[in-house]
Write a protein that holds these residues in place. Sequence first.
Motif, PDB file in Angstrom:
ATOM      1  N   ILE A 618     -16.440 -79.935  45.195  1.00 17.99           N
ATOM      2  CA  ILE A 618     -15.150 -79.579  45.785  1.00 17.99           C
ATOM      3  C   ILE A 618     -14.089 -79.876  44.739  1.00 17.99           C
ATOM      4  N   PHE A 619     -13.113 -78.987  44.603  1.00 23.46           N
ATOM      5  CA  PHE A 619     -12.018 -79.209  43.668  1.00 23.46           C
ATOM      6  C   PHE A 619     -10.732 -79.455  44.443  1.00 23.46           C
ATOM      7  N   ALA A 620     -10.057 -80.562  44.136  1.00 23.03           N
ATOM      8  CA  ALA A 620      -8.819 -80.925  44.826  1.00 23.03           C
ATOM      9  C   ALA A 620      -7.737 -81.244  43.802  1.00 23.03           C
ATOM     10  N   ARG A 621      -6.489 -81.067  44.219  1.00 28.41           N
ATOM     11  CA  ARG A 621      -5.334 -81.324  43.351  1.00 28.41           C
ATOM     12  C   ARG A 621      -5.436 -80.534  42.047  1.00 28.41           C
ATOM     13  N   VAL A 622      -5.747 -79.250  42.155  1.00 29.41           N
ATOM     14  CA  VAL A 622      -5.887 -78.431  40.955  1.00 29.41           C
ATOM     15  C   VAL A 622      -4.653 -77.548  40.760  1.00 29.41           C
ATOM     16  N   ALA A 623      -4.392 -77.202  39.508  1.00 31.60           N
ATOM     17  CA  ALA A 623      -3.272 -76.342  39.136  1.00 31.60           C
ATOM     18  C   ALA A 623      -3.767 -74.904  38.981  1.00 31.60           C
ATOM     19  N   PRO A 624      -2.863 -73.922  38.955  1.00 31.78           N
ATOM     20  CA  PRO A 624      -3.270 -72.512  38.873  1.00 31.78           C
ATOM     21  C   PRO A 624      -4.208 -72.204  37.713  1.00 31.78           C
ATOM     22  N   GLU A 625      -3.874 -72.698  36.517  1.00 30.67           N
ATOM     23  CA  GLU A 625      -4.716 -72.385  35.354  1.00 30.67           C
ATOM     24  C   GLU A 625      -6.101 -73.018  35.482  1.00 30.67           C
ATOM     25  N   GLN A 626      -6.209 -74.079  36.274  1.00 32.45           N
ATOM     26  CA  GLN A 626      -7.507 -74.713  36.465  1.00 32.45           C
ATOM     27  C   GLN A 626      -8.390 -73.885  37.385  1.00 32.45           C
ATOM     28  N   LYS A 627      -7.804 -73.219  38.381  1.00 29.08           N
ATOM     29  CA  LYS A 627      -8.568 -72.313  39.231  1.00 29.08           C
ATOM     30  C   LYS A 627      -9.159 -71.189  38.379  1.00 29.08           C
ATOM     31  N   TYR A 628      -8.357 -70.709  37.470  1.00 31.85           N
ATOM     32  CA  TYR A 628      -8.817 -69.657  36.553  1.00 31.85           C
ATOM     33  C   TYR A 628      -9.999 -70.157  35.734  1.00 31.85           C
ATOM     34  N   LYS A 629      -9.917 -71.393  35.268  1.00 33.44           N
ATOM     35  CA  LYS A 629     -10.983 -71.990  34.461  1.00 33.44           C
ATOM     36  C   LYS A 629     -12.273 -72.112  35.261  1.00 33.44           C
ATOM     37  N   ILE A 630     -12.151 -72.483  36.519  1.00 28.98           N
ATOM     38  CA  ILE A 630     -13.332 -72.632  37.378  1.00 28.98           C
ATOM     39  C   ILE A 630     -14.036 -71.293  37.556  1.00 28.98           C
ATOM     40  N   VAL A 631     -13.258 -70.258  37.846  1.00 28.30           N
ATOM     41  CA  VAL A 631     -13.836 -68.925  38.033  1.00 28.30           C
ATOM     42  C   VAL A 631     -14.509 -68.457  36.752  1.00 28.30           C
ATOM     43  N   SER A 632     -13.841 -68.652  35.620  1.00 29.16           N
ATOM     44  CA  SER A 632     -14.394 -68.225  34.334  1.00 29.16           C
ATOM     45  C   SER A 632     -15.718 -68.928  34.040  1.00 29.16           C
ATOM     46  N   THR A 633     -15.763 -70.230  34.289  1.00 33.76           N
ATOM     47  CA  THR A 633     -16.982 -70.996  34.016  1.00 33.76           C
ATOM     48  C   THR A 633     -18.124 -70.551  34.921  1.00 33.76           C
ATOM     49  N   LEU A 634     -17.822 -70.277  36.177  1.00 29.35           N
ATOM     50  CA  LEU A 634     -18.845 -69.769  37.084  1.00 29.35           C
ATOM     51  C   LEU A 634     -19.423 -68.452  36.572  1.00 29.35           C
ATOM     52  N   GLN A 635     -18.557 -67.591  36.073  1.00 27.24           N
ATOM     53  CA  GLN A 635     -19.025 -66.310  35.543  1.00 27.24           C
ATOM     54  C   GLN A 635     -19.893 -66.517  34.303  1.00 27.24           C
ATOM     55  N   GLU A 636     -19.535 -67.516  33.499  1.00 24.84           N
ATOM     56  CA  GLU A 636     -20.367 -67.843  32.343  1.00 24.84           C
ATOM     57  C   GLU A 636     -21.726 -68.372  32.771  1.00 24.84           C
ATOM     58  N   ASN A 637     -21.782 -68.971  33.954  1.00 24.27           N
ATOM     59  CA  ASN A 637     -23.047 -69.444  34.515  1.00 24.27           C
ATOM     60  C   ASN A 637     -23.888 -68.306  35.087  1.00 24.27           C
ATOM     61  N   GLY A 638     -23.352 -67.075  35.009  1.00 25.20           N
ATOM     62  CA  GLY A 638     -24.093 -65.928  35.520  1.00 25.20           C
ATOM     63  C   GLY A 638     -23.826 -65.607  36.971  1.00 25.20           C
TER      64      GLY A 638
END
Length: 922
Positions: A618-638
């Motif tokens: 679970i991700f809490a207290r995140v900023a907009p650019e961090q949400k972008y980072k999470i999505v990008s990393t998930l995509q890198e995970n396939g």
Amino acid sequence: MKATENSRATYAQSQPDAVLDQLHTTKAGLSQTEATKRLAQYGQNSITKAAESSQLKVFLKNFISLMAILLWVSGAIAILGGTLELGIAIWLVNVINGCFSFWQEHQAKKATDSLMAMLPTYTQVYRDGKRQQINAVDLVPGDVFTLQAGNAVPVDARLLEATSMQVDQSALTGESVPESKYIRYDAGEGEFAESNLVYAGTTVGAGTGLAVCYATGMHTEFGKIASLTQQQTKVLSPLQKELDRLTKQISMIAIAIGLAFFVAAIFFVHYPIAKSFIFALGMIVAFIPEGLLPTVTLSLAHGVQRMAKKHALVKDLNSVETLGETTVICSDKTGTLTQNQMTVNHIWTLAHHYDVTGQGYVNNGEIQLDGQTVDYQKDPDLDKLLRVAALNNDTTVQMADGKPKILGTPTEAALVIMAQKAKFDIDHAEKATPRLKEFPFDSDRKRMGTVHQHDDHTLSACVKGSLSDLLPQCTTVQVNGVVRPITDDDREKINAANTKYAAMGLRSLAIAYREIPLQKDLQSQLDALTIENTENQLTFVGLTVMADPPRPEIFDAVAKCHAANIKIIMVTGDSTLTAKSIAVKIGLTSDKARVVTGTELDAMSEPELQEALRGEIIFARVAPEQKYKIVSTLQENGEIVASTGDGVNDAPALKKADIGVAMGVTGTDVAKDAADMILTDDNFASIVAAIEEGRTVYANLQKFLTYILTSNVPEAIPSVLFLFSRGLIPLPMTVMQILTVDLGTDMLPALGLGAEQAEPGIMNQPPRKRTAHLMNKHVVMKAFAWYGLLASAISTFAYFFVNWQNGWPQVALFSNGNGYARATTMVLGAIVFFQIANALNCRTQFASVIKAGIFSNKRIWYGIIFEVLLLIVLTVVPFFQGLFNTTVLQASDWIFLAIIPIPVFLIEEARKAWTRHNMAAK
């Protein structure tokens, strides 16, 4: 636009007069002349959208896909080869499909454009020293404007005045608790937490204010995130990539087969080159599924229409299928998983604990508590708590179209609704005990106080706030209507209750009061009352415990996602405790889930984040650019990622995700613009329905491929017999008859498969792997090795059966004349009638077609009726007889053809039953 180079920190930390000087304005506002100059200089207060392609380009792109190009070339070759009718037919397929695709996308875009309401339409602004109403797009830096409860904030601004002001900044921060705003500077915690700044895209929940604008349009924080969103370019969807791959596969297969047949016709049969070319062309076009693009478009269009009925508006047709491949959903909490409205679910006093979670309130002033009915008027502590909560409140709740409309803060609204549901007469209480003075809430003391005239002898101070700040001010406690000194044991019990609720991720609000003897000079007494001498020696009443509740339908939606092996990751700006509590409560994760804050996320390396994302998180207290980072990393995970959200802070992640899902009701314009799909009811469950439609679309495309590729085998086998017999076996099927199947009889039933409903159990299967393909091993084996060979055997038998009726093998096979025409017509008829059963069989992969409803898909039956009528026309109309080498069939021939679908259908039903039995046994 931006007026100066000053940062928002400079405006926040400067005194109001200094800010006015920096912006070259006064508290009386700009003159109209100066405002006009600045509007010309800085531009309108609007969010600039990225440049869109011209309508001509959008239209033409529907005609230049790989499959479309292949069809253009095939049509041209057909025309050059002397078959003008064939070439025109192929081109018409392209034209109709391209226009259909453009129309569907245009309709979807029109619907989404109607949802885009970007900024407030009007604002009360001071111009030439007078307050006037102007369009918000005409605001400029230096404008001084008013704010009140219910107003959306149109620009970034510095507060000059503020009274009991609270602002809902969840669209920017994801935090459901409103921020208190006042003139003095307080940095606050987290992003956008400055106490004296307000931001575009947020909403005033309570109080009033006067502010001076320092940034408009794309230079607001709202606009900066919009700019970040527009920098992201969308890549081809998985479906587009897969269709390109499939087109290349089929093209290579078709060309290779055509070339082989061309060479074989020349060297084996000794055909002339021109005749061999036409023969090979027939094979090439036979292996190109001309109906693929129309079927894809129709499948997607039907998916869009069904999703629209379920409140999911898709902006791009290809997004429908991509949803079906989703493996991870990154979801915001506030307003997406929850209702974005605080709700009281526990009332606690020293005498009683009232659990009102899911119980609700009933008529006649009675509350259903812990399974039993209680009259609040018979519980003096509950009566006092409701009274203080109702009086110490600046929020009003009005009913509009059967739904509550809140003018104020969600927290105070929860208290109002609590009192209303208990049938507590708030209006009567306010009239009987009018408010005489108030002490607005501030973040230092974390309390709000109001003073009311209780009767001719008493003033009543009502106070609510944080328990840690309010309890030390209490010297007495009310228990069962009796006021007595508060003891250490009382304090321990109160704190223990508060701690228990906090551990559950709930928010406690303490309620207290104080009775003050009324003096003769009321005004002098009121003037002498201060926070310090009023909010002390209080009597503690109890706690109201509230939470932003999950959406009622979220539990079933989450369960369906888990059954479908779709992972849901909460990504929120809210606190860790609240985030985990909600996630566990709705079944999103287990209690063992790891909670990562924005600060911890920044400290994680890329490999660490990739590994963390593979587990419960679970991700809490995140900023907009961090949400972008999470999505990008998930995509890198396939992973194929769907990201949901409604705020400006969600937009970059929405754009980056394979599927961006925005909220249509509460969503900001930037979020809607960045998203691929908009939920018109803000219902998370609509995402699950959309995923089911996406999976259905993909399954329907595979059904189409199975159906359409099946006929390629019986079309090719007769030509193989012709070639390998070196022409001794006359061609059992002519090129025009092959094309009749591909462009005529097969087309409508195939399109009907594209509109098939979801097969039962489709959401109990895992998402397809990214490495999986439309034309997979299962499709190839079923189409070529099973259905194809069976159809070939039947159609070849029909050819020799007609020849046998006429004396074969004692006499030679027909090579011309009416007998030959009857034999080839029977081959054509056998394929058509086999495909009737094939169309029905392909409707389901495992389920019984009988149980699904043989006649439930009317489009397939319209297609079946059409192909039978077309076959009849081709056999009886002289013009078509000459063109397609057909003839009138005998009654026995029609009986033979009519019998073909029955065993083919029953055999497949038996196979599906056996498969279901084996699956159930595992």
